[in-house]
Design an enzyme around this catalytic site. Structure first.
Site, PDB file in Angstrom:
ATOM      1  N   LYS A  11       0.845  -1.212   0.000  1.00 44.93           N
ATOM      2  CA  LYS A  11       0.000   0.000   0.000  1.00 44.93           C
ATOM      3  C   LYS A  11       0.876   1.256   0.000  1.00 44.93           C
ATOM      4  O   LYS A  11       1.862   1.320  -0.727  1.00 44.93           O
ATOM      5  CB  LYS A  11      -0.960  -0.029   1.199  1.00 44.93           C
ATOM      6  CG  LYS A  11      -1.733  -1.351   1.292  1.00 44.93           C
ATOM      7  CD  LYS A  11      -2.901  -1.285   2.216  1.00 44.93           C
ATOM      8  CE  LYS A  11      -3.542  -2.667   2.312  1.00 44.93           C
ATOM      9  NZ  LYS A  11      -4.796  -2.681   3.020  1.00 44.93           N
ATOM     10  N   HIS A  86      -8.743  -3.234  -5.955  1.00 41.74           N
ATOM     11  CA  HIS A  86      -8.621  -3.318  -4.505  1.00 41.74           C
ATOM     12  C   HIS A  86      -9.741  -2.490  -3.845  1.00 41.74           C
ATOM     13  O   HIS A  86     -10.127  -1.440  -4.362  1.00 41.74           O
ATOM     14  CB  HIS A  86      -7.245  -2.812  -4.056  1.00 41.74           C
ATOM     15  CG  HIS A  86      -6.992  -3.128  -2.617  1.00 41.74           C
ATOM     16  ND1 HIS A  86      -7.486  -2.356  -1.602  1.00 41.74           N
ATOM     17  CD2 HIS A  86      -6.347  -4.169  -2.024  1.00 41.74           C
ATOM     18  CE1 HIS A  86      -7.138  -2.898  -0.437  1.00 41.74           C
ATOM     19  NE2 HIS A  86      -6.444  -4.004  -0.668  1.00 41.74           N
TER      20      HIS A  86
HETATM   21  P1  PGA Z   1      -4.443  -6.308   5.589  1.00 45.55           P
HETATM   22  O1  PGA Z   1      -4.710  -5.826   4.087  1.00 45.55           O
HETATM   23  O2  PGA Z   1      -3.569  -7.528   5.528  1.00 45.55           O
HETATM   24  O3  PGA Z   1      -3.761  -5.142   6.266  1.00 45.55           O
HETATM   25  O4  PGA Z   1      -5.771  -6.618   6.197  1.00 45.55           O
HETATM   26  C1  PGA Z   1      -4.946  -6.753   3.058  1.00 45.55           C
HETATM   27  C2  PGA Z   1      -5.165  -6.023   1.761  1.00 45.55           C
HETATM   28  O5  PGA Z   1      -5.723  -4.915   1.762  1.00 45.55           O
HETATM   29  O6  PGA Z   1      -4.782  -6.526   0.688  1.00 45.55           O
END
Ligand code: PGA
Length: 239
Positions: A11, A86
């Site tokens: 991210k 996403h």
């Molecule tokens: P997370 O995110 O592992 O922090 O829950 C997963 C994603 O958004 O792909």
């Protein structure tokens, strides 16, 4: 049998110091791991022998689109995958299933593989609408995919309420939903696609999640930026 995939969705979590720490700590990654760094760091990651994914693309090869990144240019930089759809892009950038379909086709046409994210909101989940919602996303997002492209697409099933919350569905729930997703895709489009699970996956729960036979891997957000977490998860999955 192949090892399950581990997709590291970094991210917009890392600053340059975090990036160098990660790259210094993890020199190579096994072939079943795919790294999705923030775009600006791509050249650093491209110097390593990692499988690389973009977190988003613009569905046109080139032109006057300030601020966007094309699949064709990404491929030439050594990127092999792109994430489309996403839930954060659907929520904060209002991406529709139709736009996600355009991005998916543009990526495939430019030799990139695709990680297509789908998932239901908490409200949908509580109303028992999970399958209905997933079916609609699948129907639109996978339009016009050709049979010969099926090996290039991985679906990431990520319940929106499980992302970044520490809440994870039971193994039975994930197994049921993933089997239904595979059935729907086969029924609608006669495609056999891999399906990975994402949403609060970490070294703490990956051992349990790894026992779910129907899933073909994991998409990891928060835990993906921590090299120790990454090493632990790989150890469990690739043992
Ligand atoms: P997370 O995110 O592992 O922090 O829950 C997963 C994603 O958004 O792909």
């Amino acid at each position: 049998m192949e090892n399950k995939k581990i997709i590291l969705n970094m991210k917009m979590y890392m600053d340059i110091t975090d990036v160098f720490n990660f790259l210094n700590d993890i020199n190579t990654l096994p072939n079943n791991v795919i790294v999705c760094p923030e775009m600006i760091y791509l050249p650093y990651f491209a110097n390593k022998n990692y499988n690389l994914a973009l977190q988003n693309i613009y569905p046109t090869n080139e032109g006057a689109f300030t601020g966007e990144v094309s699949a064709q240019h990404a491929f030439k930089m050594g990127v092999n995958y792109v994430v489309v759809g996403h839930s954060e892009r659907r929520k904060y950038f209002n991406e529709s299933d139709e736009q996600i379909n355009e991005k998916l086709l543009s990526a495939l046409n430019n030799k990139l593989k695709v990680i297509l994210c789908i998932g239901e909101s908490l409200e949908d989940y509580e109303l028992g609408k999970t399958i209905e919602v997933l079916k609609k996303q699948i129907e639109i997002c996978l339009k016009n995919v050709e049979q010969k492209q099926e090996y290039k697409i991985t679906v990431a099933y990520e319940p929106v309420w499980a992302i970044g919350t520490g809440k994870v569905p039971t193994n039975e729930e994930i197994d049921d939903t993933v089997k239904k997703i595979k059935e729907i895709i086969l029924d609608l489009y006669n495609l056999k696609l891999e399906v990975v699970y994402g949403g609060s996956v970490s070294s703490k729960n990956i051992e349990t999640l790894n026992t779910i036979e129907s899933i073909d891997g994991f998409m990891v957000g928060g835990a993906s930026t921590n090299p120790d977490e990454v090493k632990k998860m790989i150890k469990v999955v690739n043992n």
